[in-house]
Design an enzyme around this catalytic site. Structure first.
Site, PDB file in Angstrom:
ATOM      1  N   MET A   1      -7.432   2.454  -4.656  1.00 45.57           N
ATOM      2  CA  MET A   1      -8.394   3.182  -3.821  1.00 45.57           C
ATOM      3  C   MET A   1      -9.230   4.089  -4.729  1.00 45.57           C
ATOM      4  O   MET A   1      -9.837   5.059  -4.264  1.00 45.57           O
ATOM      5  CB  MET A   1      -7.662   3.988  -2.753  1.00 45.57           C
ATOM      6  CG  MET A   1      -6.894   3.070  -1.791  1.00 45.57           C
ATOM      7  SD  MET A   1      -6.653   3.751  -0.153  1.00 45.57           S
ATOM      8  CE  MET A   1      -5.714   5.212  -0.520  1.00 45.57           C
ATOM      9  N   GLY A   2      -9.255   3.786  -6.036  1.00 48.03           N
ATOM     10  CA  GLY A   2     -10.078   4.558  -6.968  1.00 48.03           C
ATOM     11  C   GLY A   2      -9.419   5.863  -7.362  1.00 48.03           C
ATOM     12  O   GLY A   2      -8.223   6.040  -7.198  1.00 48.03           O
TER      13      GLY A   2
ATOM     14  N   LEU B   1      -8.973   6.879 -10.408  1.00 49.74           N
ATOM     15  CA  LEU B   1      -7.958   6.264 -11.272  1.00 49.74           C
ATOM     16  C   LEU B   1      -7.329   7.269 -12.241  1.00 49.74           C
ATOM     17  O   LEU B   1      -8.027   8.067 -12.860  1.00 49.74           O
ATOM     18  CB  LEU B   1      -8.588   5.109 -12.054  1.00 49.74           C
ATOM     19  CG  LEU B   1      -9.249   4.020 -11.198  1.00 49.74           C
ATOM     20  CD1 LEU B   1      -9.782   2.901 -12.085  1.00 49.74           C
ATOM     21  CD2 LEU B   1      -8.290   3.464 -10.149  1.00 49.74           C
TER      22      LEU B   1
ATOM     23  N   HIS C   1      -2.652   4.101 -12.553  1.00 47.51           N
ATOM     24  CA  HIS C   1      -3.466   2.902 -12.320  1.00 47.51           C
ATOM     25  C   HIS C   1      -3.754   2.181 -13.641  1.00 47.51           C
ATOM     26  O   HIS C   1      -3.713   0.942 -13.703  1.00 47.51           O
ATOM     27  CB  HIS C   1      -4.824   3.274 -11.715  1.00 47.51           C
ATOM     28  CG  HIS C   1      -4.756   3.954 -10.383  1.00 47.51           C
ATOM     29  ND1 HIS C   1      -5.059   5.281 -10.211  1.00 47.51           N
ATOM     30  CD2 HIS C   1      -4.441   3.469  -9.159  1.00 47.51           C
ATOM     31  CE1 HIS C   1      -4.943   5.591  -8.931  1.00 47.51           C
ATOM     32  NE2 HIS C   1      -4.557   4.520  -8.268  1.00 47.51           N
TER      33      HIS C   1
ATOM     34  N   GLN D   1      -5.840   2.365   6.793  1.00 46.68           N
ATOM     35  CA  GLN D   1      -4.494   2.850   6.467  1.00 46.68           C
ATOM     36  C   GLN D   1      -4.386   4.372   6.589  1.00 46.68           C
ATOM     37  O   GLN D   1      -3.351   4.950   6.257  1.00 46.68           O
ATOM     38  CB  GLN D   1      -4.060   2.364   5.083  1.00 46.68           C
ATOM     39  CG  GLN D   1      -4.794   2.961   3.900  1.00 46.68           C
ATOM     40  CD  GLN D   1      -4.411   2.271   2.603  1.00 46.68           C
ATOM     41  OE1 GLN D   1      -4.829   1.168   2.326  1.00 46.68           O
ATOM     42  NE2 GLN D   1      -3.589   2.930   1.786  1.00 46.68           N
TER      43      GLN D   1
ATOM     44  N   GLY E   1       2.213  -0.246  -8.028  1.00 51.33           N
ATOM     45  CA  GLY E   1       3.091   0.798  -8.559  1.00 51.33           C
ATOM     46  C   GLY E   1       4.316   0.975  -7.675  1.00 51.33           C
ATOM     47  O   GLY E   1       4.219   0.919  -6.447  1.00 51.33           O
TER      48      GLY E   1
ATOM     49  N   ASP F   1       5.050   3.943  -4.728  1.00 47.18           N
ATOM     50  CA  ASP F   1       4.943   3.632  -3.297  1.00 47.18           C
ATOM     51  C   ASP F   1       5.905   2.484  -3.010  1.00 47.18           C
ATOM     52  O   ASP F   1       5.484   1.349  -2.747  1.00 47.18           O
ATOM     53  CB  ASP F   1       3.510   3.238  -2.959  1.00 47.18           C
ATOM     54  CG  ASP F   1       2.538   4.352  -3.292  1.00 47.18           C
ATOM     55  OD1 ASP F   1       2.664   5.422  -2.705  1.00 47.18           O
ATOM     56  OD2 ASP F   1       1.693   4.159  -4.174  1.00 47.18           O
TER      57      ASP F   1
ATOM     58  N   VAL G   1       4.563   6.166 -13.207  1.00 48.87           N
ATOM     59  CA  VAL G   1       4.152   6.927 -14.401  1.00 48.87           C
ATOM     60  C   VAL G   1       4.162   8.408 -14.003  1.00 48.87           C
ATOM     61  O   VAL G   1       3.688   8.771 -12.927  1.00 48.87           O
ATOM     62  CB  VAL G   1       2.741   6.496 -14.858  1.00 48.87           C
ATOM     63  CG1 VAL G   1       2.303   7.299 -16.083  1.00 48.87           C
ATOM     64  CG2 VAL G   1       2.723   5.005 -15.171  1.00 48.87           C
TER      65      VAL G   1
ATOM     66  N   ARG H   1      -3.431  12.177  -5.007  1.00 46.30           N
ATOM     67  CA  ARG H   1      -3.306  13.340  -4.112  1.00 46.30           C
ATOM     68  C   ARG H   1      -2.828  14.593  -4.858  1.00 46.30           C
ATOM     69  O   ARG H   1      -2.925  15.689  -4.317  1.00 46.30           O
ATOM     70  CB  ARG H   1      -2.378  13.016  -2.944  1.00 46.30           C
ATOM     71  CG  ARG H   1      -3.018  11.994  -2.001  1.00 46.30           C
ATOM     72  CD  ARG H   1      -2.325  11.894  -0.662  1.00 46.30           C
ATOM     73  NE  ARG H   1      -3.128  11.181   0.298  1.00 46.30           N
ATOM     74  CZ  ARG H   1      -3.006   9.881   0.589  1.00 46.30           C
ATOM     75  NH1 ARG H   1      -2.094   9.152  -0.006  1.00 46.30           N
ATOM     76  NH2 ARG H   1      -3.793   9.311   1.480  1.00 46.30           N
TER      77      ARG H   1
END
Ligand code: PAF
Length: 280
Positions: free
Chosen positions: A30-31, A33, A37, A61, A147, A150, A176, A187
């Site tokens: 979702m960018g 980064l 990512h 979502q 990743g 999640d 990471v 976030r």
């Protein structure tokens, strides 16, 4: 690096790569980064000839009171980072490109979508499953990397690929972390400096819980309650802190192997999630 906005541009490019027998890896984002990512992109380069990344803040979502409109959008910087990593193509669709206003179909992955984040974010995993399925159908990669921070999302995507016979290998890449242990997340940028100082406690308490599971006979219920109490003391509002089985997210007992501790907690306005694997 190629930059695509439309589905037909992506399909044309992927057709050429496939006609040359090249293996294609895909990373959905979702960018905004960060190193997490970019680690996925580096791993993707190791397992394929071509790497394509999507940047799409997926409205379906996000719940009504969630951060869709404030979600950080940093596409110019993101594309520079991807080009630096040697990414081959980036797909930046608009909402209208991905979602036809007449669309009637959505994907529900039963059971594993219903607990934990699925309980506190109703409809979230259906939004994730639907957009990931659409992206996989557009890009048709040989493998797609996600990743493991999640972890529940990873299980949902793995299950959907299996159940719908999607010809793609779904790969999970370890979380990471910042040097102080905080799992990288877009976030984290919402945290105030004071909250940022407290946030790594999540990982410390996960590690404490893991040590107790491995080295003591304390019950999982007691470990969960103690961990929630410490997090609450630190200022978190805990959504869940649970020791579960990694394959089906069912609450675990001491007879189970392949465990994971899942945690979600709010610090101020920021909802953080993390997890820790335990192999007994
Ligand atoms: O993990 C994310 O960033 C998103 O949930 C994903 C997989 C890109 C789907 O929008």
């Amino acid at each position: 690096m190629k930059n695509f906005q439309t589905i037909s541009e992506v399909r044309q490019c992927v057709d050429i790569w496939r006609s040359r027998g090249e293996r294609i890896a895909f990373v959905a984002t979702m960018g905004n980064l960060h190193e997490g990512h970019l680690t996925l992109v580096r791993e993707a380069k190791r397992c394929a000839d071509k790497v394509i990344v999507s940047i799409f803040v997926n409205p379906t979502q996000f719940g009504v009171n969630e951060d869709f409109s404030n979600y950080p959008r940093t596409e110019t910087q993101d594309c520079l980072k991807l080009a630096d990593e040697g990414c081959d193509a980036v797909f930046l669709p608009s909402v209208e490109t991905l979602y036809d206003s007449e669309a009637k179909t959505s994907i529900q992955v039963a059971e594993i979508s219903d607990y934990f984040c699925g309980e506190s974010r109703r409809g979230h995993f259906s939004g994730v499953a639907t957009v990931v399925c659409k992206l996989l159908n557009i890009v048709t990669p040989h493998c797609a990397l996600f990743g493991l921070k999640d972890f529940q999302q990873f299980l949902v995507i793995q299950t959907l690929a299996r159940d719908l016979n999607l010809p793609v290998e779904i790969l999970g890449i370890p979380t990471v972390r910042e040097v102080d242990g905080l799992a990288m997340s877009s976030r984290n940028g919402y945290l105030t400096p004071q909250e940022r100082d407290v946030a790594p406690q999540i990982y410390k308490i996960l590690q404490m819980a893991r040590n107790q599971i491995i080295n003591t006979s304390t019950s999982f219920t007691q470990i969960q309650e103690q961990s929630i109490a410490i997090l609450t003391e630190c200022g978190f509002v805990v959504d869940y802190f649970s020791v579960v089985r990694r394959d089906d997210l069912m609450l675990a007992s001491r007879n189970d192997n392949n465990l994971i501790i899942l945690v979600a907690a709010r610090l101020g306005k920021t909802r953080l999630i993390d997890n820790l694997w335990i192999d007994k």
